[in-house]
Scaffold this motif. Structure first.
Motif: not given
Length: 285
Positions: A32, A58, A61, A79, A81, A91
């Motif tokens: 991300e 963005r 996601v 995923f 972060v 999230h």
């Protein structure tokens, strides 16, 4: 299974051992890229993790999450972060989507700016609601977040201000013309945030209001928390408007007024020198 894995705040080596083991066995690994950044690039992460990373912005996601979740019911998908997986509400949405599709998930936590700010010496249990400060434009200059700062100070609580990140943003002109041309990345600095706060203080005075924050309010600026070149500076809001803490990412804390003696002693380690030329660039903190 869907694995939500926090990467911590510094560099590639801040991932937990558990997180690294999972990454190395997943069939797809997404990174991300829009709520935060590390001090190292994608290639460095790939070399250390020994896996190729798929960048997830963005739009990917929030609008195309099904691509991320594809086949996660029959294989493992990670995923990644920066910070902790729950540092951004978007999230949680990904987990809800996975649950509705019958995909199991697991979270592997890590340090985030929400708890790492304790490095400056302010006590974490004395923080109130966190706010975000966004880049102003010619036509959009929001001040509503300032009400939360006021409430925190009334309660003697510190306010952590998360500063704006603009990654893969399009200009208004390109949006209108349908051109997918992105502006260069921008990261708000402590002095930019302080300058906007000072303007809000002046606006409130013009409206006859008593601002909860003044030019003399004690603040703390932080840069690249968790990295080897982390910097911290403590001083007035006015001083924060000229301090230079170097590259991103930055955060700003507005103190709650009354400080514990231990907090004061810790902040004294990071006090901005009175000499204005020294105050321009804080080093060795």
């Amino acid at each position: 299974m869907l694995y939500m894995i926090g990467l911590g705040l510094g560099d590639a080596k801040d991932i937990t051992v558990k997180g690294l083991e999972v990454v190395r066995r997943c069939s797809r690994v997404y990174l991300e890229t829009y709520t935060s950044v590390l001090t190292v690039g994608k290639e460095v992460l790939e070399e250390f993790y020994e896996r190729k990373l798929i960048l997830a912005d963005r739009e990917e996601v929030e609008q195309e999450a099904d691509n991320i979740l594809k086949d996660a019911d029959i294989s493992d998908v990670a995923f990644l972060v920066v910070g902790d997986p729950f540092g951004a509400t978007t999230h949680s949405d990904l987990i809800l989507r996975a649950t509705k599709l019958g995909i199991p998930y697991r979270v592997i936590h890590n340090a985030s700016i929400m708890n790492a700010v304790g490095c400056c010496g302010l006590q974490l249990y004395k923080f109130g609601e966190t706010v975000s400060i966004v880049f102003w434009t010619d036509t959009w200059r929001p001040e509503s977040f300032f009400d939360k700062v006021k409430k925190n100070r009334q309660n003697g609580m510190h306010t952590l201000c998360l500063l704006d990140i603009k990654v893969k943003e399009q200009s208004l002109e390109n949006l209108i013309k349908g051109r997918k041309i992105c502006e260069p990345p921008r990261y708000m600095s402590v002095n930019q945030a302080a300058q906007q706060l000072l303007e809000i203080v002046q606006n409130q005075r013009i409206r006859g209001e008593e601002p909860a924050v003044t030019e003399e309010t004690l603040c703390v600026g932080l840069a690249r928390v968790g990295a080897e070149d982390q910097k911290i500076a403590a001083g007035t809001l006015q001083q924060m408007s000229t301090v230079d803490l170097g590259g991103p990412l930055h955060s700003l804390i507005i103190t709650g007024g009354s400080l514990h003696p231990l907090e004061m002693e810790m902040l004294s380690l990071f006090t901005i020198p009175e000499n204005s030329s020294e105050a321009q660039s804080i080093g060795g903190l």
